[in-house]
Design an enzyme around this catalytic site. Structure first.
Site, PDB file in Angstrom:
ATOM      1  N   ASP A 118     -74.625  13.788  62.586  1.00  9.96           N
ATOM      2  CA  ASP A 118     -75.557  12.884  63.149  1.00  9.96           C
ATOM      3  C   ASP A 118     -74.704  11.428  63.101  1.00  9.96           C
ATOM      4  OD1 ASP A 118     -77.673  14.194  63.716  1.00  9.96           O
ATOM      5  OD2 ASP A 118     -79.201  14.187  62.330  1.00  9.96           O
ATOM      6  N   GLU A 151     -86.424  17.682  72.195  1.00 12.94           N
ATOM      7  CA  GLU A 151     -85.837  17.522  71.793  1.00 12.94           C
ATOM      8  C   GLU A 151     -86.844  16.382  70.765  1.00 12.94           C
ATOM      9  OE1 GLU A 151     -81.151  18.783  69.192  1.00 12.94           O
ATOM     10  OE2 GLU A 151     -81.789  17.676  71.474  1.00 12.94           O
TER      11      GLU A 151
END
Length: 254
Positions: free
Chosen positions: A58, A47
């Site tokens: 995040d 990824e």
């Protein structure tokens, strides 16, 4: 290609291992070395995170990595161009993790074309709801790039069915309520949740968010088709700690 790569691993009795890396953290010149080393140690797919100024999914580790990458001048266009420069050497499918605005600024069709040339076989767009997928879906479909859906712990049964039906490549099953980052504890009902996801899906179900130790990898491997490890990989790459990365990958093997 992503689904086939995962199913090939499962056929051998192992579980898929997908590391997350932040493109441009440490400079784009590091991208080739990192990807080739990761595929050498046996990851299933990689990824590739695209740095973004306002990442909603995040945690601090990946957010800081993204900030460093942005300070290095990293853009979606420069990442794809760098990947394309050594695409013939990449033997595992790449998955781009990006937000919607950079794709819209790039142009959906142009992005999909350039992503395919860069070895991208799947895209994760965490800030794009399922109902908005037509913005990008046809462009991705044209290049045979999978649009991977995230399913949260709090998704009701009806929503799980819709997301599972729409997801391609694999289902990204979020293992915590919240943002990315290493965790020491997970909810007790995870096994039952994954059983629901697997029952609703005809494609592999991978666990992601918070997985940071070989023990975590083994735990999730017992009831999922594989794991995605982000923050711990990003930390290890920052410290050039390949021993930690190799131990995590090894834990996914039977």
């Amino acid at each position: 290609m992503i689904q086939q790569a995962i199913e090939q691993v499962l056929a051998h009795g192992d579980r898929a291992f997908v590391p997350y890396i932040m493109a441009g953290d440490g400079g784009l010149e590091a991208l080739k070395t990192t990807i080739l080393r990761l595929q050498e140690i046996g990851v299933t797919a990689i990824e590739v995170g695209i740095p973004f100024t306002d990442p909603v999914a995040d945690g601090s580790t990946i957010e800081l990595a993204g900030q460093r990458a942005l300070q290095n001048g990293t853009t979606l266009k420069s990442v794809l161009a760098t990947l394309a420069s050594f695409a013939e050497e990449i033997t595992v499918p790449l998955v781009a993790m990006t937000y919607l605005n950079p794709i819209l600024a790039y142009g959906a069709a142009t992005f999909a074309r350039d992503a395919k040339q860069a070895g991208i076989y799947g895209v994760i767009i965490p800030d794009m709801p399922l109902e908005e997928r037509d913005i990008i879906y046809s462009a991705l479909q044209q290049e045979e790039i999978a649009l991977i859906q995230l399913i949260s712990l709090t998704s009701p049964a009806e929503r799980i069915e819709k997301l599972a039906a729409a997801s391609e490549g694999f289902i990204y099953a979020v293992t915590v309520n919240g943002i990315t980052g290493a965790r020491s504890n997970f909810a007790n009902e995870l096994e039952a949740h994954f059983a629901k996801l697997k029952a609703a899906s005809t494609i592999p179900v991978l666990a992601g968010f918070g997985i940071s130790t070989p023990e975590h990898v083994k735990k999730f491997a017992s009831f999922s088709d594989g794991v995605i490890v982000g923050s711990k990989i990003v930390d290890a790459l920052t410290n050039n700690d390949w021993t930690t990365i190799e131990a995590l990958v090894e834990a996914s093997k039977k």
